[in-house]
Design an enzyme around this catalytic site. Structure first.
Site, PDB file in Angstrom:
ATOM      1  N   ASP A  20      -8.599   7.849   1.594  1.00  0.00           N
ATOM      2  CA  ASP A  20      -8.056   6.862   0.666  1.00  0.00           C
ATOM      3  C   ASP A  20      -6.651   7.300   0.227  1.00  0.00           C
ATOM      4  O   ASP A  20      -6.520   8.262  -0.527  1.00  0.00           O
ATOM      5  CB  ASP A  20      -9.003   6.769  -0.543  1.00  0.00           C
ATOM      6  CG  ASP A  20      -8.700   5.592  -1.439  1.00  0.00           C
ATOM      7  OD1 ASP A  20      -7.752   4.851  -1.158  1.00  0.00           O
ATOM      8  OD2 ASP A  20      -9.435   5.429  -2.433  1.00  0.00           O
ATOM      9  N   ASP A  21      -5.642   6.639   0.731  1.00  0.00           N
ATOM     10  CA  ASP A  21      -4.237   6.931   0.379  1.00  0.00           C
ATOM     11  C   ASP A  21      -3.710   8.214   1.040  1.00  0.00           C
ATOM     12  O   ASP A  21      -2.839   8.889   0.485  1.00  0.00           O
ATOM     13  CB  ASP A  21      -4.006   7.072  -1.144  1.00  0.00           C
ATOM     14  CG  ASP A  21      -4.330   5.836  -1.958  1.00  0.00           C
ATOM     15  OD1 ASP A  21      -4.755   4.818  -1.382  1.00  0.00           O
ATOM     16  OD2 ASP A  21      -4.142   5.893  -3.191  1.00  0.00           O
ATOM     17  N   CYS A  60      -5.900  -0.872  -0.486  1.00  0.00           N
ATOM     18  CA  CYS A  60      -7.249  -0.526  -0.064  1.00  0.00           C
ATOM     19  C   CYS A  60      -8.143  -1.690   0.337  1.00  0.00           C
ATOM     20  O   CYS A  60      -8.630  -1.758   1.467  1.00  0.00           O
ATOM     21  CB  CYS A  60      -7.825   0.207  -1.261  1.00  0.00           C
ATOM     22  SG  CYS A  60      -9.487   0.620  -1.113  1.00  0.00           S
ATOM     23  N   HIS A 115     -15.232  -1.017  -2.653  1.00  0.00           N
ATOM     24  CA  HIS A 115     -14.030  -1.783  -3.015  1.00  0.00           C
ATOM     25  C   HIS A 115     -13.889  -3.108  -2.267  1.00  0.00           C
ATOM     26  O   HIS A 115     -12.773  -3.554  -1.976  1.00  0.00           O
ATOM     27  CB  HIS A 115     -12.748  -0.930  -2.839  1.00  0.00           C
ATOM     28  CG  HIS A 115     -11.696  -1.294  -3.852  1.00  0.00           C
ATOM     29  ND1 HIS A 115     -10.412  -0.803  -3.836  1.00  0.00           N
ATOM     30  CD2 HIS A 115     -11.758  -2.131  -4.918  1.00  0.00           C
ATOM     31  CE1 HIS A 115      -9.729  -1.301  -4.844  1.00  0.00           C
ATOM     32  NE2 HIS A 115     -10.525  -2.114  -5.511  1.00  0.00           N
ATOM     33  N   ASP A 311      -6.870   4.366   4.715  1.00  0.00           N
ATOM     34  CA  ASP A 311      -6.793   2.925   4.425  1.00  0.00           C
ATOM     35  C   ASP A 311      -5.381   2.434   4.146  1.00  0.00           C
ATOM     36  O   ASP A 311      -5.099   1.247   4.253  1.00  0.00           O
ATOM     37  CB  ASP A 311      -7.714   2.566   3.250  1.00  0.00           C
ATOM     38  CG  ASP A 311      -7.266   3.165   1.924  1.00  0.00           C
ATOM     39  OD1 ASP A 311      -6.504   4.163   1.916  1.00  0.00           O
ATOM     40  OD2 ASP A 311      -7.680   2.639   0.876  1.00  0.00           O
ATOM     41  N   ASN A 312      -4.511   3.344   3.761  1.00  0.00           N
ATOM     42  CA  ASN A 312      -3.112   2.972   3.498  1.00  0.00           C
ATOM     43  C   ASN A 312      -2.317   4.259   3.310  1.00  0.00           C
ATOM     44  O   ASN A 312      -2.887   5.352   3.272  1.00  0.00           O
ATOM     45  CB  ASN A 312      -2.965   2.043   2.275  1.00  0.00           C
ATOM     46  CG  ASN A 312      -3.615   2.567   1.002  1.00  0.00           C
ATOM     47  OD1 ASN A 312      -4.630   2.044   0.556  1.00  0.00           O
ATOM     48  ND2 ASN A 312      -3.060   3.615   0.430  1.00  0.00           N
TER      49      ASN A 312
END
Ligand code: NG6
Ligand code: CA
Length: 495
Positions: A20-21, A60, A115, A311-312
């Protein structure tokens, strides 16, 4: 009679480990030197390391939606960063990756960050939650509803809040005013922020000394401990693999690191000398190593394909005063890329991606252009599940490229920055249409990538997207603008 290898090998177990990130430059195997990531470096040395693999979005929810459905997120008006009590955005008729794999008898599980919304409007956190991940293709699920900076700070197991005491009901509210006057918030009780201080958005209910987004009360026994979250998710993931080792199985392990609030377990606190962001990247790296070791210990690594991705892109300060900017020092989370989380520049969506499948993939590096959109069609193919064209949505069947057997990936793909602003990449060219807005994302030290004029970049000569060639190449700008429009106008491969 010995079993022929083709039979013995198929269909493979599939594990997606999703950070995540995490940025393109955050891992040692992608050039970082400041944060040790020995397990992911080893995974890359034994597998295929991709240099042109994209999430569909720089945030996300939209990326996760595409990963599971194969659809571009901007086709779904609800695919934007969701509150912790938002309804589910995957439609009941939408095929998902686990749903497709179930047709071939896969056991399916999601562990970690969801999410993608829960329920269909008003959620009763004390009753059965429906629809839930178990209604969109997963046999079992153990998830946080939204993000670790959003309430409710509890895990949801299948349809119920895990460990909830019925005598202490959980209530959740998103809105401006705190409806629970007895519950301290970052605004009302800043002296109770014992672990982290937040910004104006991260200023609501205080959970474990950290102000979160959104208000909640009750559910004390169910409240997670941020410092053990990594162990909890890892144990759940390993337990599913152990129970389903006979295969085939699909595990979607969606890690919470290095998203804010970054709260490492005691084992990793201070481990990186780069502050909490570095510590939780090391923790994430350790988790990946544990999963691979578990597959090996069970003797099923040879029949498992493990994909690691994010995810990003990365961000240093995202709402908490954790000093990530100053402590990060020389480390460049985006590597050579421009932008980061939220941005239309490549740093928003081009993500570190490693595919590990001992005996199935040759170690190496791939420059194939690929999108997480392609997981649904490609893994269905690997599992021997034929998909109708409409079921592939926007994804392509590119299993050979994902396994590193060919460098022939996509010809083009679309990504989005915050606010569903889309852009297109074709071969090594990126075209960003003109968009209104500030050069920086509101309250963030990240370039938005928007500009009032068209932008055209040649990534083969200018990976950092510094030289805008739009004025010099109006023909290419027109052609790529038309390509973007045609992809937006219809699903499926561009013909
Ligand atoms: C933003 C939050 C940010 C993060 C993000 C979602 C603010 C100012 N920022 O709204 O902290 O939670 O949402 O991140 O509220 S994501 O990786 O799940 O998309
Ligand atoms: Ca994210």
């Amino acid at each position: 009679m010995p079993i022929p290898p083709a039979t013995r090998q198929s269909p493979p177990n599939i594990v997606i480990i999703y950070a995540d990130d995490l940025g393109f430059g955050d891992l040692g195997c992608y050039g970082a030197s400041g944060i040790p990531t020995p397990n992911l470096d080893q995974m890359a040395a034994e597998g295929v390391r991709f240099t042109n693999f994209y999430a569909t979005a720089a945030t996300c929810t939209p990326s996760r939606y595409s990963l599971l459905t194969g659809s571009y997120p901007w086709r779904n008006p609800r695919a934007h960063i969701l509150d912790g009590d938002a309804p589910i955005i995957i439609g009941p008729d939408e095929l998902t990756l686990p749903g497709a794999l179930k047709r071939a008898g896969y056991a399916t599980s999601v562990v970690g960050k969801w999410h993608l919304g829960l329920g269909d409007g008003k959620i009763d956190w004390n009753g059965e939650i429906r629809p839930a991940p178990v209604d969109v293709g997963f046999d079992e699920s153990f998830v946080m509803a939204a993000t670790n900076d959003r309430v409710p700070s509890v895990f949801v197991k299948d349809r119920r809040v895990h460990d909830l005491d019925p005598n202490d009901p959980l209530e959740v509210f998103y809105g401006k005013e705190n409806p629970f006057p007895e519950v301290p918030t970052g605004r009302s009780h800043p002296e109770r922020l014992t672990l982290l201080h937040g910004d104006q958005q991260h200023f609501d209910t205080i959970v474990n000394g950290v102000p979160r987004i959104g208000f909640c009360r009750g559910g004390k026994a169910a409240t997670w401990d941020d410092t053990t979250m990594a162990d909890v998710f890892l144990e759940r993931a390993k337990d599913f693999i152990t129970r389903r080792q006979a295969g085939p199985f699909f595990l979607y392990l969606a890690l919470h690191q290095p998203h804010v609030p970054r709260i490492p377990s005691a084992r990793f606190k201070g481990a990186s000398a780069k502050g909490a962001r570095g510590d939780v990247i090391m923790e994430l790296d350790w988790m990946v190593g544990e999963v691979l070791a578990h597959l090996r210990a069970l003797g099923i690594a040879e029949n498992t394909v493990v994909v690691f991705s994010s995810d990003n892109g990365p961000i240093l300060l995202d709402g908490y005063q954790d000093r990530a900017d100053e402590l990060t020092g020389e480390h460049r989370p985006c590597g050579p890329l421009r932008g980061g989380k939220y941005s239309l520049f490549d740093g928003g969506t081009r993500v570190p991606t490693i595919v590990w499948a001992p005996g199935r993939v040759q170690p190496g590096e791939s420059h194939a252009l690929l999108s997480q959109l392609d997981f649904l069609a490609s893994f269905s193919h690997l599992a021997g599940v034929p998909l109708a064209e409409a079921e592939r949505a926007d994804g392509l069947q590119l299993a050979e490229a994902i396994l590193g057997k060919t460098d022939r990936g996509r010809e083009s793909l679309v990504t989005e920055g915050i606010g569903s602003k889309t852009l297109v990449r074709e071969a090594n060219w990126v075209y960003i249409p003109p968009y209104p807005g500030d050069a920086f994302v509101t309250n963030k030290a990240v370039e938005s990538g928007t500009a009032p004029e068209p932008q055209l970049y040649d990534l083969s000569a200018d990976v950092g997207q510094r030289a805008n060639l739009a004025a010099a190449q109006p023909g290419r700008v027109r052609a790529m603008g038309a390509l973007l429009e045609s992809i937006r106008a219809r699903r499926g491969p561009v013909v």
